[in-house]
Design a protein around this motif. Sequence first.
Motif, PDB file in Angstrom:
ATOM      1  N   GLY A 237      50.638 -46.079   8.403  1.00 50.55           N
ATOM      2  CA  GLY A 237      50.152 -45.536   7.433  1.00 50.55           C
ATOM      3  C   GLY A 237      50.804 -46.184   5.727  1.00 50.55           C
ATOM      4  O   GLY A 237      50.304 -46.207   5.123  1.00 50.55           O
ATOM      5  N   ALA A 238      52.013 -46.009   6.191  1.00 54.90           N
ATOM      6  CA  ALA A 238      53.128 -45.502   4.987  1.00 54.90           C
ATOM      7  C   ALA A 238      52.934 -47.241   4.435  1.00 54.90           C
ATOM      8  O   ALA A 238      53.519 -47.219   3.202  1.00 54.90           O
ATOM      9  CB  ALA A 238      54.392 -45.480   5.474  1.00 54.90           C
ATOM     10  N   GLY A 239      52.652 -48.994   4.722  1.00 50.54           N
ATOM     11  CA  GLY A 239      52.918 -49.719   4.362  1.00 50.54           C
ATOM     12  C   GLY A 239      51.112 -50.260   4.003  1.00 50.54           C
ATOM     13  O   GLY A 239      51.250 -51.012   3.326  1.00 50.54           O
ATOM     14  N   ALA A 240      50.317 -48.975   3.872  1.00 56.11           N
ATOM     15  CA  ALA A 240      48.442 -49.950   4.087  1.00 56.11           C
ATOM     16  C   ALA A 240      49.042 -49.887   2.866  1.00 56.11           C
ATOM     17  O   ALA A 240      49.264 -48.872   1.589  1.00 56.11           O
ATOM     18  CB  ALA A 240      48.183 -49.022   5.045  1.00 56.11           C
ATOM     19  N   GLU A 241      47.894 -50.905   2.456  1.00 57.91           N
ATOM     20  CA  GLU A 241      47.681 -51.163   1.084  1.00 57.91           C
ATOM     21  C   GLU A 241      46.149 -50.993   0.743  1.00 57.91           C
ATOM     22  O   GLU A 241      45.323 -50.037  -0.434  1.00 57.91           O
ATOM     23  CB  GLU A 241      47.624 -52.473   0.710  1.00 57.91           C
ATOM     24  CG  GLU A 241      49.978 -52.475   0.381  1.00 57.91           C
ATOM     25  CD  GLU A 241      50.376 -53.496  -0.328  1.00 57.91           C
ATOM     26  OE1 GLU A 241      49.322 -54.684  -0.989  1.00 57.91           O
ATOM     27  OE2 GLU A 241      51.069 -54.058  -0.575  1.00 57.91           O
ATOM     28  N   SER A 242      45.505 -51.640   1.525  1.00 57.94           N
ATOM     29  CA  SER A 242      43.575 -51.850   0.931  1.00 57.94           C
ATOM     30  C   SER A 242      43.246 -50.409   1.778  1.00 57.94           C
ATOM     31  O   SER A 242      43.846 -49.288   2.787  1.00 57.94           O
ATOM     32  CB  SER A 242      43.067 -53.198   2.539  1.00 57.94           C
ATOM     33  OG  SER A 242      43.158 -52.469   3.746  1.00 57.94           O
ATOM     34  N   PRO A 243      42.036 -50.388   0.998  1.00 53.41           N
ATOM     35  CA  PRO A 243      41.540 -48.548   0.986  1.00 53.41           C
ATOM     36  C   PRO A 243      41.205 -48.276   2.537  1.00 53.41           C
ATOM     37  O   PRO A 243      41.156 -47.998   3.190  1.00 53.41           O
ATOM     38  CB  PRO A 243      40.593 -48.829   0.323  1.00 53.41           C
ATOM     39  CG  PRO A 243      40.801 -49.337  -0.646  1.00 53.41           C
ATOM     40  CD  PRO A 243      41.727 -51.033  -0.618  1.00 53.41           C
ATOM     41  N   ALA A 244      40.436 -49.360   3.024  1.00 48.31           N
ATOM     42  CA  ALA A 244      39.272 -49.446   4.606  1.00 48.31           C
ATOM     43  C   ALA A 244      41.065 -49.185   5.100  1.00 48.31           C
ATOM     44  O   ALA A 244      40.533 -48.768   6.693  1.00 48.31           O
ATOM     45  CB  ALA A 244      39.020 -50.884   4.480  1.00 48.31           C
ATOM     46  N   LEU A 245      42.154 -50.302   5.569  1.00 50.60           N
ATOM     47  CA  LEU A 245      43.061 -49.550   6.267  1.00 50.60           C
ATOM     48  C   LEU A 245      43.383 -48.453   6.703  1.00 50.60           C
ATOM     49  O   LEU A 245      44.129 -47.778   7.821  1.00 50.60           O
ATOM     50  CB  LEU A 245      43.595 -50.986   6.320  1.00 50.60           C
ATOM     51  CG  LEU A 245      45.093 -50.672   7.449  1.00 50.60           C
ATOM     52  CD1 LEU A 245      44.397 -51.280   8.991  1.00 50.60           C
ATOM     53  CD2 LEU A 245      46.016 -52.465   6.780  1.00 50.60           C
ATOM     54  N   LYS A 246      44.023 -47.831   5.364  1.00 47.00           N
ATOM     55  CA  LYS A 246      44.306 -46.261   5.053  1.00 47.00           C
ATOM     56  C   LYS A 246      43.306 -45.579   5.458  1.00 47.00           C
ATOM     57  O   LYS A 246      43.892 -44.746   6.176  1.00 47.00           O
ATOM     58  CB  LYS A 246      44.635 -46.488   3.718  1.00 47.00           C
ATOM     59  CG  LYS A 246      45.677 -47.344   2.989  1.00 47.00           C
ATOM     60  CD  LYS A 246      46.075 -46.865   1.575  1.00 47.00           C
ATOM     61  CE  LYS A 246      46.621 -47.313   0.599  1.00 47.00           C
ATOM     62  NZ  LYS A 246      46.888 -47.163  -0.721  1.00 47.00           N
ATOM     63  N   ASP A 247      41.992 -45.618   4.966  1.00 48.81           N
ATOM     64  CA  ASP A 247      41.056 -44.893   5.334  1.00 48.81           C
ATOM     65  C   ASP A 247      41.477 -44.324   7.198  1.00 48.81           C
ATOM     66  O   ASP A 247      41.329 -43.791   7.954  1.00 48.81           O
ATOM     67  CB  ASP A 247      39.955 -44.754   5.797  1.00 48.81           C
ATOM     68  CG  ASP A 247      38.614 -44.073   5.033  1.00 48.81           C
ATOM     69  OD1 ASP A 247      38.913 -43.017   5.366  1.00 48.81           O
ATOM     70  OD2 ASP A 247      37.461 -44.227   5.686  1.00 48.81           O
ATOM     71  N   ALA A 248      41.381 -45.793   7.935  1.00 48.59           N
ATOM     72  CA  ALA A 248      41.163 -45.930   9.473  1.00 48.59           C
ATOM     73  C   ALA A 248      42.304 -45.129   9.646  1.00 48.59           C
ATOM     74  O   ALA A 248      42.339 -44.755  10.881  1.00 48.59           O
ATOM     75  CB  ALA A 248      40.667 -46.730   9.727  1.00 48.59           C
ATOM     76  N   LEU A 249      43.472 -45.293   9.451  1.00 49.09           N
ATOM     77  CA  LEU A 249      45.012 -45.195   9.682  1.00 49.09           C
ATOM     78  C   LEU A 249      45.139 -43.651   9.607  1.00 49.09           C
ATOM     79  O   LEU A 249      44.966 -42.821  10.578  1.00 49.09           O
ATOM     80  CB  LEU A 249      45.999 -45.799   8.661  1.00 49.09           C
ATOM     81  CG  LEU A 249      46.043 -47.118   9.286  1.00 49.09           C
ATOM     82  CD1 LEU A 249      47.363 -48.070   8.713  1.00 49.09           C
ATOM     83  CD2 LEU A 249      46.765 -47.323  11.092  1.00 49.09           C
ATOM     84  N   VAL A 250      44.486 -42.486   8.469  1.00 46.70           N
ATOM     85  CA  VAL A 250      44.058 -41.708   8.008  1.00 46.70           C
ATOM     86  C   VAL A 250      43.716 -41.500   9.698  1.00 46.70           C
ATOM     87  O   VAL A 250      43.637 -39.431   9.882  1.00 46.70           O
ATOM     88  CB  VAL A 250      43.676 -41.220   6.685  1.00 46.70           C
ATOM     89  CG1 VAL A 250      43.433 -40.044   6.848  1.00 46.70           C
ATOM     90  CG2 VAL A 250      45.063 -41.162   5.879  1.00 46.70           C
ATOM     91  N   LEU A 251      42.158 -41.351   9.644  1.00 49.27           N
ATOM     92  CA  LEU A 251      41.894 -40.673  10.775  1.00 49.27           C
ATOM     93  C   LEU A 251      42.176 -41.159  11.823  1.00 49.27           C
ATOM     94  O   LEU A 251      42.094 -39.668  12.590  1.00 49.27           O
ATOM     95  CB  LEU A 251      40.282 -41.971  10.916  1.00 49.27           C
ATOM     96  CG  LEU A 251      39.586 -40.963  11.815  1.00 49.27           C
ATOM     97  CD1 LEU A 251      38.904 -39.552  11.509  1.00 49.27           C
ATOM     98  CD2 LEU A 251      38.244 -41.916  11.835  1.00 49.27           C
ATOM     99  N   ALA A 252      42.756 -42.285  12.018  1.00 49.79           N
ATOM    100  CA  ALA A 252      43.959 -41.759  13.646  1.00 49.79           C
ATOM    101  C   ALA A 252      44.628 -41.255  13.703  1.00 49.79           C
ATOM    102  O   ALA A 252      44.724 -40.159  14.911  1.00 49.79           O
ATOM    103  CB  ALA A 252      44.264 -42.876  13.836  1.00 49.79           C
ATOM    104  N   GLN A 253      45.663 -40.182  12.313  1.00 48.36           N
ATOM    105  CA  GLN A 253      46.556 -39.780  12.528  1.00 48.36           C
ATOM    106  C   GLN A 253      45.990 -38.778  12.913  1.00 48.36           C
ATOM    107  O   GLN A 253      47.082 -37.063  13.866  1.00 48.36           O
ATOM    108  CB  GLN A 253      47.564 -39.937  10.870  1.00 48.36           C
ATOM    109  CG  GLN A 253      48.081 -41.041  11.009  1.00 48.36           C
ATOM    110  CD  GLN A 253      48.991 -41.289   9.573  1.00 48.36           C
ATOM    111  OE1 GLN A 253      50.025 -40.237   9.922  1.00 48.36           O
ATOM    112  NE2 GLN A 253      48.598 -42.112   8.632  1.00 48.36           N
ATOM    113  N   HIS A 254      44.781 -38.075  12.255  1.00 48.30           N
ATOM    114  CA  HIS A 254      44.145 -37.140  11.760  1.00 48.30           C
ATOM    115  C   HIS A 254      43.569 -36.055  13.009  1.00 48.30           C
ATOM    116  O   HIS A 254      44.504 -35.519  14.068  1.00 48.30           O
ATOM    117  CB  HIS A 254      43.169 -36.939  11.434  1.00 48.30           C
ATOM    118  CG  HIS A 254      42.259 -35.475  11.226  1.00 48.30           C
ATOM    119  ND1 HIS A 254      42.638 -34.447  11.005  1.00 48.30           N
ATOM    120  CD2 HIS A 254      40.914 -35.432  11.800  1.00 48.30           C
ATOM    121  CE1 HIS A 254      41.463 -33.321  11.680  1.00 48.30           C
ATOM    122  NE2 HIS A 254      40.197 -34.252  12.121  1.00 48.30           N
ATOM    123  N   LEU A 255      42.880 -37.469  14.517  1.00 48.51           N
ATOM    124  CA  LEU A 255      42.645 -37.138  15.586  1.00 48.51           C
ATOM    125  C   LEU A 255      44.304 -36.989  16.446  1.00 48.51           C
ATOM    126  O   LEU A 255      43.714 -36.771  17.185  1.00 48.51           O
ATOM    127  CB  LEU A 255      42.148 -38.509  16.115  1.00 48.51           C
ATOM    128  CG  LEU A 255      40.537 -38.650  14.696  1.00 48.51           C
ATOM    129  CD1 LEU A 255      39.633 -39.894  15.636  1.00 48.51           C
ATOM    130  CD2 LEU A 255      39.248 -37.156  15.195  1.00 48.51           C
TER     131      LEU A 255
END
Length: 327
Positions: A237-255
């Motif tokens: 998540g710290a190195g993600a740049e594309s919005p789609a990847l960021k969104d997926a990683l934020v969801l994964a961290q939340h879950l």
Amino acid sequence: TPLGALLRPHAARIAQEVTYLSLHAVAQLLLTAGQASRPESFDHAVQAMALAGALMISHGGTTADLRTAMLAGLLHDLGEIYIDPRCGEADADRSLDFLSYRHLVVHPHVGQLLLTQLTNYPAAIARAIAEHHERLDGSGYPHALQRDAVSPLGRLLAVTEAALAVLRSERPDLARVSIALRVVPGEFDLSWVGAIAAAARTQPAPRSQLDSHDVQARLGRLDVALQGSQDCARALGAGAESPALKDALVLAQHLLGRLRAGWYASGLWNTEALKTTEAAEVEAVEDELFFRLRAIERAALLRAGELAAPDAERLNLLCISLQAGER
């Protein structure tokens, strides 16, 4: 069946109210087609109707509430009639690859469209059918709704569907259903879970199929997989740049955070607490937490959608870490 302990006290009332359910011609056609092509799906619909009814009675609902809940349970999977039979719900947790799973996840939305466009059923029923695989913590599908975005009837159907999913497993019993519905805090509306937990307490305690060494080994793998996945999601998540990847990683961290909360609440990390916990209960909690790891993988992939190759490779690293506990 294991549902007997829960349904029996309400059987007469449920059987009586069935005769008052309004079956639109389109609903009759689709149920009949489903019964002919997928008999197990029709059985599942009837079970959902009865279970939703029993939970509504236990909840103190009115007669109108009861009939609405039963009808929603009966019709909740109508959307499956329009997806590939090889992508059915019964196989989703065991054998479907992700591409097939993507076909399955549209069925709640298809069911909503069918009822909205082709019948005169209340909007609340169509909405609940669209929500029956949603989870209050955002881990469900098709829209990853959270908390108040899920309607009361949708919450009831979500509990009903999750309970029946456990009863399709190799070790179906109400104790496992009760654990599955409570193992991750905030996943389900507990006001619908109480009747299931109460019925489970009236049944003989299940026995574990694992010895203490196996249980401890699985706990170790689960802890390592959970911690590794959290670290991986955070780093990616710290190195993600594309919005789609960021969104997926934020969801994964939340879950994953919700899953860690379930881990702490279970007490499985505490050796002393384990000594006073039944082995079958520990095994059931382990099974559910492992299942949630797989569910997080699918949720992240669904949220990401189509990614460019470099981003897809990064997300695959998270998927590998989520699978680590099963190896």
